[in-house]
Design a protein around this motif. Structure first.
Motif, PDB file in Angstrom:
ATOM      1  N   PHE A 149      -3.511  -7.023  -0.535  1.00 13.09           N
ATOM      2  CA  PHE A 149      -2.748  -5.870  -1.005  1.00 13.09           C
ATOM      3  C   PHE A 149      -1.269  -6.180  -1.069  1.00 13.09           C
ATOM      4  N   ASP A 150      -0.633  -5.704  -2.137  1.00 11.96           N
ATOM      5  CA  ASP A 150       0.814  -5.698  -2.258  1.00 11.96           C
ATOM      6  C   ASP A 150       1.281  -4.343  -1.742  1.00 11.96           C
ATOM      7  N   VAL A 151       2.037  -4.353  -0.663  1.00 14.89           N
ATOM      8  CA  VAL A 151       2.531  -3.122  -0.047  1.00 14.89           C
ATOM      9  C   VAL A 151       4.015  -3.020  -0.391  1.00 14.89           C
ATOM     10  N   SER A 152       4.353  -2.076  -1.259  1.00 11.71           N
ATOM     11  CA  SER A 152       5.732  -1.973  -1.729  1.00 11.71           C
ATOM     12  C   SER A 152       6.656  -1.459  -0.636  1.00 11.71           C
ATOM     13  N   ALA A 153       7.927  -1.746  -0.809  1.00  8.36           N
ATOM     14  CA  ALA A 153       8.948  -1.392   0.177  1.00  8.36           C
ATOM     15  C   ALA A 153       8.996   0.111   0.444  1.00  8.36           C
ATOM     16  N   GLY A 154       8.597   0.956  -0.499  1.00  7.59           N
ATOM     17  CA  GLY A 154       8.650   2.398  -0.331  1.00  7.59           C
ATOM     18  C   GLY A 154       7.446   3.005   0.355  1.00  7.59           C
ATOM     19  N   THR A 155       6.502   2.201   0.787  1.00  3.03           N
ATOM     20  CA  THR A 155       5.279   2.687   1.432  1.00  3.03           C
ATOM     21  C   THR A 155       5.584   3.224   2.828  1.00  3.03           C
ATOM     22  N   ASP A 156       4.833   4.228   3.253  1.00  4.38           N
ATOM     23  CA  ASP A 156       4.930   4.734   4.625  1.00  4.38           C
ATOM     24  C   ASP A 156       4.247   3.708   5.532  1.00  4.38           C
ATOM     25  N   PHE A 157       5.036   2.742   5.994  1.00  4.22           N
ATOM     26  CA  PHE A 157       4.485   1.629   6.774  1.00  4.22           C
ATOM     27  C   PHE A 157       3.814   2.108   8.063  1.00  4.22           C
ATOM     28  N   GLY A 158       4.392   3.090   8.720  1.00  2.00           N
ATOM     29  CA  GLY A 158       3.820   3.583   9.969  1.00  2.00           C
ATOM     30  C   GLY A 158       2.428   4.145   9.775  1.00  2.00           C
ATOM     31  N   ALA A 159       2.263   4.990   8.763  1.00  2.00           N
ATOM     32  CA  ALA A 159       0.951   5.592   8.489  1.00  2.00           C
ATOM     33  C   ALA A 159      -0.048   4.527   8.052  1.00  2.00           C
ATOM     34  N   LEU A 160       0.394   3.567   7.248  1.00  2.00           N
ATOM     35  CA  LEU A 160      -0.495   2.491   6.813  1.00  2.00           C
ATOM     36  C   LEU A 160      -0.963   1.680   8.013  1.00  2.00           C
ATOM     37  N   LYS A 161      -0.045   1.309   8.894  1.00  2.00           N
ATOM     38  CA  LYS A 161      -0.423   0.520  10.068  1.00  2.00           C
ATOM     39  C   LYS A 161      -1.411   1.287  10.949  1.00  2.00           C
ATOM     40  N   LEU A 162      -1.205   2.586  11.116  1.00  2.00           N
ATOM     41  CA  LEU A 162      -2.139   3.391  11.907  1.00  2.00           C
ATOM     42  C   LEU A 162      -3.541   3.355  11.311  1.00  2.00           C
ATOM     43  N   LEU A 163      -3.631   3.489   9.984  1.00  2.00           N
ATOM     44  CA  LEU A 163      -4.941   3.472   9.334  1.00  2.00           C
ATOM     45  C   LEU A 163      -5.579   2.080   9.405  1.00  2.00           C
ATOM     46  N   LEU A 164      -4.783   1.048   9.234  1.00  2.00           N
ATOM     47  CA  LEU A 164      -5.326  -0.312   9.339  1.00  2.00           C
ATOM     48  C   LEU A 164      -5.906  -0.571  10.729  1.00  2.00           C
ATOM     49  N   VAL A 165      -5.180  -0.176  11.765  1.00  2.00           N
ATOM     50  CA  VAL A 165      -5.653  -0.368  13.136  1.00  2.00           C
ATOM     51  C   VAL A 165      -6.882   0.490  13.406  1.00  2.00           C
ATOM     52  N   ARG A 166      -6.859   1.728  12.932  1.00  2.00           N
ATOM     53  CA  ARG A 166      -8.023   2.608  13.116  1.00  2.00           C
ATOM     54  C   ARG A 166      -9.258   2.009  12.457  1.00  2.00           C
ATOM     55  N   GLY A 167      -9.092   1.519  11.214  1.00  2.00           N
ATOM     56  CA  GLY A 167     -10.218   0.920  10.506  1.00  2.00           C
ATOM     57  C   GLY A 167     -10.764  -0.298  11.222  1.00  2.00           C
ATOM     58  N   GLN A 168      -9.876  -1.090  11.796  1.00  2.00           N
ATOM     59  CA  GLN A 168     -10.339  -2.261  12.545  1.00  2.00           C
ATOM     60  C   GLN A 168     -11.055  -1.829  13.821  1.00  2.00           C
ATOM     61  N   ASP A 169     -10.478  -0.856  14.549  1.00  2.00           N
ATOM     62  CA  ASP A 169     -11.085  -0.369  15.788  1.00  2.00           C
ATOM     63  C   ASP A 169     -12.453   0.266  15.549  1.00  2.00           C
ATOM     64  N   GLU A 170     -12.617   0.908  14.388  1.00  2.00           N
ATOM     65  CA  GLU A 170     -13.876   1.594  14.087  1.00  2.00           C
ATOM     66  C   GLU A 170     -14.858   0.718  13.310  1.00  2.00           C
ATOM     67  N   GLY A 171     -14.532  -0.566  13.127  1.00  2.00           N
ATOM     68  CA  GLY A 171     -15.474  -1.495  12.515  1.00  2.00           C
ATOM     69  C   GLY A 171     -15.555  -1.440  11.003  1.00  2.00           C
ATOM     70  N   TRP A 172     -14.528  -0.895  10.340  1.00  2.00           N
ATOM     71  CA  TRP A 172     -14.530  -0.847   8.878  1.00  2.00           C
ATOM     72  C   TRP A 172     -14.160  -2.207   8.307  1.00  2.00           C
ATOM     73  N   TRP A 173     -13.166  -2.844   8.934  1.00  2.00           N
ATOM     74  CA  TRP A 173     -12.607  -4.078   8.390  1.00  2.00           C
ATOM     75  C   TRP A 173     -11.875  -4.862   9.471  1.00  2.00           C
ATOM     76  N   HIS A 174     -11.524  -6.084   9.093  1.00  2.00           N
ATOM     77  CA  HIS A 174     -10.544  -6.895   9.807  1.00  2.00           C
ATOM     78  C   HIS A 174      -9.328  -6.934   8.882  1.00  2.00           C
ATOM     79  N   PHE A 175      -8.135  -7.021   9.452  1.00  2.00           N
ATOM     80  CA  PHE A 175      -6.958  -7.128   8.589  1.00  2.00           C
ATOM     81  C   PHE A 175      -5.950  -8.074   9.210  1.00  2.00           C
ATOM     82  N   GLU A 176      -5.064  -8.570   8.360  1.00  2.00           N
ATOM     83  CA  GLU A 176      -3.942  -9.386   8.815  1.00  2.00           C
ATOM     84  C   GLU A 176      -2.761  -9.118   7.898  1.00  2.00           C
ATOM     85  N   VAL A 177      -1.595  -9.335   8.443  1.00  2.00           N
ATOM     86  CA  VAL A 177      -0.365  -9.193   7.671  1.00  2.00           C
ATOM     87  C   VAL A 177       0.086 -10.610   7.323  1.00  2.00           C
ATOM     88  N   GLY A 178       0.050 -10.935   6.043  1.00  2.00           N
ATOM     89  CA  GLY A 178       0.452 -12.257   5.586  1.00  2.00           C
ATOM     90  C   GLY A 178       1.955 -12.385   5.448  1.00  2.00           C
TER      91      GLY A 178
END
Length: 164
Positions: A126-155
């Motif tokens: 994913f290309d995450v633009s500078a105007g994205t709500d980074f805090g909300a995105l990070k919360l959802l990414l962590v939630r998805g990983q904790d709940e077994g939806w996905w693995h993620f990494e920040v490149g």
């Protein structure tokens, strides 16, 4: 377009290659080519999201050198775009299955651009633009990983991303 690689002019689309050490337990590639728009004799703006290369994001300007075979090899980043690169791999046994489409749908509220590596390996970069709500995105990414939806990494993350 002229066939002499050294004669390309600003605005040409080129592929800039990155070399890296493959990570253990990850894809075996040690290079990745990213499409870019030439800005000058040895600089280009990255036009797509990296699947494997860390430390670069879409929109960043990189410096490159051209080898004897006409390949353009990245030598460093000249300027950052403010964008981030986030990679998400859905967990096959999780609620999203191996579906990159389901990953896109879960993250749709952030209006992220992204690409899928392959049908066999449904990694989404994913290309995450500078105007994205980074805090909300990070919360959802962590939630998805904790709940077994996905693995993620920040490149590639910016200071604003890490501090959100």
């Amino acid at each position: 377009m002229n066939s002499d690689p050294g004669s390309e002019i600003a605005g040409d689309r080129i592929k800039v290659w990155f070399r890296f050490v493959p990570r253990e337990g990850w894809l075996p590639q040690d290079t990745e080519g990213l499409w870019a728009t030439r800005l000058g004799a040895d600089t280009a703006r990255v036009d797509n999201v990296p699947f494997l290369q860390d430390g670069v994001a879409q929109g960043d300007v990189v410096r490159f050198r051209t080898d004897d075979e006409g390949l353009h090899w990245a030598t460093g980043r000249v300027s950052a775009s403010g964008n981030c690169t986030v990679r998400v791999l859905p967990v096959a046994s999780g609620p999203l299955g191996r579906s990159p489409r389901a990953v896109h749908q879960r993250l749709a509220e952030f209006q992220l651009g992204g690409e899928v590596f392959s049908d066999e390996f449904p990694l989404v970069a994913f290309d995450v633009s500078a105007g994205t709500d980074f805090g909300a995105l990070k919360l959802l990414l962590v939630r998805g990983q904790d709940e077994g939806w996905w693995h993620f990494e920040v490149g590639s993350g910016t200071e604003a991303f890490w501090n959100a």
